[in-house]
Design an enzyme around this catalytic site. Structure first.
Site, mmCIF file in Angstrom:
data_model
loop_
_atom_site.group_PDB
_atom_site.id
_atom_site.type_symbol
_atom_site.label_atom_id
_atom_site.label_comp_id
_atom_site.label_asym_id
_atom_site.label_seq_id
_atom_site.Cartn_x
_atom_site.Cartn_y
_atom_site.Cartn_z
ATOM 1 C CG HIS A 447 -1.753 1.206 1.370
ATOM 2 N ND1 HIS A 447 -2.158 1.687 2.585
ATOM 3 C CD2 HIS A 447 -2.225 2.071 0.443
ATOM 4 C CE1 HIS A 447 -2.867 2.799 2.401
ATOM 5 N NE2 HIS A 447 -2.919 3.052 1.110
ATOM 6 C CG ASN A 497 -6.113 4.664 4.435
ATOM 7 O OD1 ASN A 497 -5.538 5.711 4.718
ATOM 8 N ND2 ASN A 497 -6.114 4.162 3.209
#
Ligand code: T1G
Length: 711
Positions: A447, A497
């Site tokens: 990511h 996140n």
């Protein structure tokens, strides 16, 4: 991040058998050689001052010794004071200042022989010697400001006397080292040794053994000092080191070097060093120094874990993320095949990559030749079979599970055996993606954070079946492409996140209850974040958060969200990219509050029967910072992150949390977990069980990390 040099300078000293003492004494004729042997970086640890003192005493007592050479064994000279000893009581800390005072009064020539790095206390030790020689690739610097401290063993007093006021300020305020060749031009190094360092140092010492008077840096004046130089430096740190303590102390001390006798400046430096060392900012920066290194340590993964050589990469998707990801590999000299579905998308993607490089070249950070070299390593294709020879393929397409599953099914049939199949997904379940392949052990999440060619954080998402070899290869690859890789587990949003979603929920609630978006952002700017929650949402794109909230509601079987921010998005205001979001934007991209949006918020409150109340910046800061901490505690309980320190590394390198606060978990430790729990309850959040437990036990996250062998 740190001047973490990757390729240790080959030691110019034979790798002797580990000695019994931390400082070895040996003779080369009339020269006494003191070899500091304290792997891995010859930090100035307990034992080093004692060993050097014994060596100097021996040299002073022996008339056949005409000069002394001090050198480091292994890959480097002294890389600094031992940061691990900063928390020791003063009387137990290695006496670097005492050692340097002894050197400065020593009646025979002393020569520091430098290879690898001479940083912080290492350079200060070298400047206490009468001479310094170095191999060309050695690096010399005073990086203490990056630890929230200052050169505390004479650096603020000696460096200005050697390289002048301006250069010394530049070096101490940036913390960036210089190479020995530049140091030689500045007079910081007396001779560059091209051959064997020890032989060169001994030869140099012998040449100057009888030279008198002995050159003492402490006896020189500071070249180029003026009130304007220091005034300009004070102005500069207001921008470059906003909110930080040690930079202004460094400037004060450098000015003392130019205005008072050496001994006065030397004494003043000791006091200011202790002041900086005992500050929360230095504790935070030291925490991050070690946390970043700890985050690279994964149980079960050792240097013997097999890894594969990544000689070529494939990227699927040439959009913003795919293009940025490709650039990381091109910058590291790794060829990339980039695949798109249409020629137009491919051309657009390659155009963006070239424009990014051209812009960097315009700033002088790349030559045009560098740009062409990188572009030559990039092969565009409309056909996924072009990826068949890639050692790793990274998918960076639309954040939709069906699309990703379709891609991984095709990729599984194309990619060569042993290739790593990675998804750049920012929230989706990597186990589910892996399940459509016949090789789940080769599937991992990588990511990247936007802009992918700039942000240093890489969340490495370890799926259930990801093999140790694929994980170890991914960690090594992260370092090779200049990223800080942190291993995380699979859940919605992984670590960064998932926490930022809670943070966003709390931010919207604070506005619902009465605050204006710009006041909430200002509160977090004061904490040191360059962007508050709403500035960040407008930059990332409001439609992304909107889609995630809609998705999460659907998955939870709840009605579509209809918050004030959803209503702004439904007016087509998506943030900076549409020139309007929560704020308005002109070409400066500076956020400007919009009266209509304020009215929308007020109408929303009235419709919901909410009576607005005044909310202080302190309340906003507490609620937002602690919303991160609380979700972080849940993430630790679930094992999605290994350490609280890992979470801090993620927030500093991925979300702009100020390093001098140490990250959200360190910040909570500094505030005190009892206070965090009390504030969470006061503002209607339920403390995570782990957080509540640690608070009740009077413990910190750092202690939890250490107890679990994580720290
Ligand atoms: N003290 C203690 N441990 C240190 C250390 C230090 N100064 N430097 C490195 N280590 C450990 C590190 O934690 C890691 O441990 C291992 O060594 C390898 O480090 C009075 C007050 C030298 C460029 O700030 O910049 O002097 O994880 O992974 O990538 O004025 O280390 O293996 O257990 O970073 O090859 C000033 C900090 C101190 C230099 C090598 N000096 N170090 O990079 O290896 S303050 C610094 C670095 C001071 C005086 C003041 C880098 C490096 P582990 P590494 P690398």
């Amino acid at each position: 991040s740190w001047g973490r040099y990757r390729n240790p300078v080959p030691a110019t000293r034979p790798q002797e058998a580990p000695s019994v003492s931390i400082v070895d004494q040996s003779r080369d004729g009339d020269i006494l050689v003191l070899t500091i042997n304290n792997p891995p970086v010859n930090a100035f640890s307990p034992g080093v001052p004692e060993g050097l003192k014994a060596g100097l005493d021996a040299a002073a007592a022996d008339d056949t010794v005409r000069a002394v050479v001090i050198i480091g064994a292994g890959r480097t000279f002294v890389a600094g004071a031992d940061i691990k000893t900063f928390n020791l009581p003063r009387e137990q800390a290695p006496d670097l200042r005492g050692t340097i005072e002894a050197l400065d009064a020593f009646p025979k020539p002393t020569v520091a022989a430098i290879h690898g790095t001479a940083l912080g206390g290492g350079l200060e030790l070298a400047m206490g010697c009468t001479y310094r020689v170095a191999v060309p690739g050695a690096q010399l610097g005073l990086p203490e400001v990056k630890l929230g401290v200052l050169p505390g063993a004479g650096g603020t007093q000696r460096l200005p006397r050697v390289v002048g006021a301006q250069k010394a300020l530049d070096m101490m305020l940036s913390g960036t080292p210089i190479r020995a060749t530049e140091a030689s031009q500045l007079g910081l190094i007396d001779r560059i040794v091209d051959g064997d360092l020890l032989s060169g140092a001994v030869e140099f010492a012998r040449e100057l053994a009888d030279a008198r008077p002995l050159p003492r840096i402490s006896e020189r004046a500071v070249p180029g000092a003026s009130p304007e130089v220091f005034a300009a430096a004070r102005g500069g740190i207001k921008k470059t080191h906003r909110g930080q303590l040690s930079p202004s102390l460094i400037i004060d001390l450098a000015e003392l070097a130019a205005t008072v006798p050496f001994q006065e400046g030397w004494a003043a430096e000791a006091g200011r060093f202790m002041q900086a060392k005992d500050s929360p900012q230095s504790r935070a920066l030291r925490h991050i120094f070690f946390a970043e290194r700890e985050s690279a340590k994964i149980p079960g993964i050792t240097k013997d874990t097999p890894t594969t050589e990544i000689r070529s990469a494939g990227v699927i998707g040439a959009g913003t993320m795919g293009g940025g990801i490709a650039m990381n590999f091109l910058n590291a000299g790794i060829p990339v095949t980039i695949v798109e579905t249409t020629q137009d998308a491919l051309d657009r993607g390659l155009g963006v990559i070239r424009r990014n490089y051209e812009a960097t070249a315009k700033k002088g950070r790349l030559t045009q030749a560098d740009v062409e070299t990188r572009m030559a390593l990039l092969t565009p294709s409309l056909d996924m079979t072009a990826l068949k020879d890639a050692d790793i393929v990274i998918e960076a397409v639309f954040e939709n599970m069906d699309v990703k599953k379709d891609i991984f099914t095709k990729l599984d049939a194309i990619a060569k055996p042993g290739a790593i199949l990675a998804s750049n997904t920012s929230t989706l379940d990597v186990n589910e993606i892996a399940s459509v392949t016949r090789r789940p052990e080769s599937v991992i999440g990588l990511h990247f954070f936007s802009p992918a060619n700039v942000m240093k954080l890489l969340e490495i998402v370890r799926a259930e079946k990801t093999s140790d070899s694929v994980l170890a290869t991914s960690m090594a690859l992260a370092r090779r492409i200049g990223k800080v890789g942190v291993v995380v587990g699979v859940c919605d949003g992984f670590v960064g996140n998932r926490m930022i979603h809670r943070y966003g929920d709390e931010a919207r609630k604070i506005v619902e209850e009465g605050a204006r978006p710009e006041d909430v952002d200002a509160a977090m700017n004061t904490l040191g974040l360059p962007m508050g929650p709403f500035q960040m949402s407008d930059m990332a794109g409001l439609d992304i958060g909107y889609a995630i909230r809609q998705h999460q509601a659907r998955v939870a079987g709840q009605p579509a969200p209809d918050g004030w921010l959803d209503r702004i998005v439904e007016r087509g205001r998506k943030g900076q990219k549409t020139g309007a979001g929560i704020y308005d934007y002109d070409e400066t991209r500076k956020p400007r509050p919009n009266a209509d949006m304020q009215r929308l918020i007020e109408d929303y409150r009235a419709e919901k029967g909410i009576t607005p109340r005044a909310i202080t910046p302190e309340e906003s800061t507490a609620r937002l910072a602690y919303s991160l901490v609380n979700e972080g505690a849940k993430i630790l309980e679930e094992g999605i992150a290994q350490r609280a320190g890992d979470i801090d590394v993620i927030y500093i390198y991925g979300y702009g949390f100020p390093a001098y606060r140490g990250g959200p978990m360190q910040y909570a430790d500094e505030v005190g977990l009892k206070t965090v729990v009390a504030d969470l309850e006061r503002y209607g959040q339920t403390p995570a069980p782990l957080l509540k437990k640690l608070a009740d036990e009077g413990k910190t996250f750092a202690e939890w990390d250490a107890e679990k062998g994580r720290g």
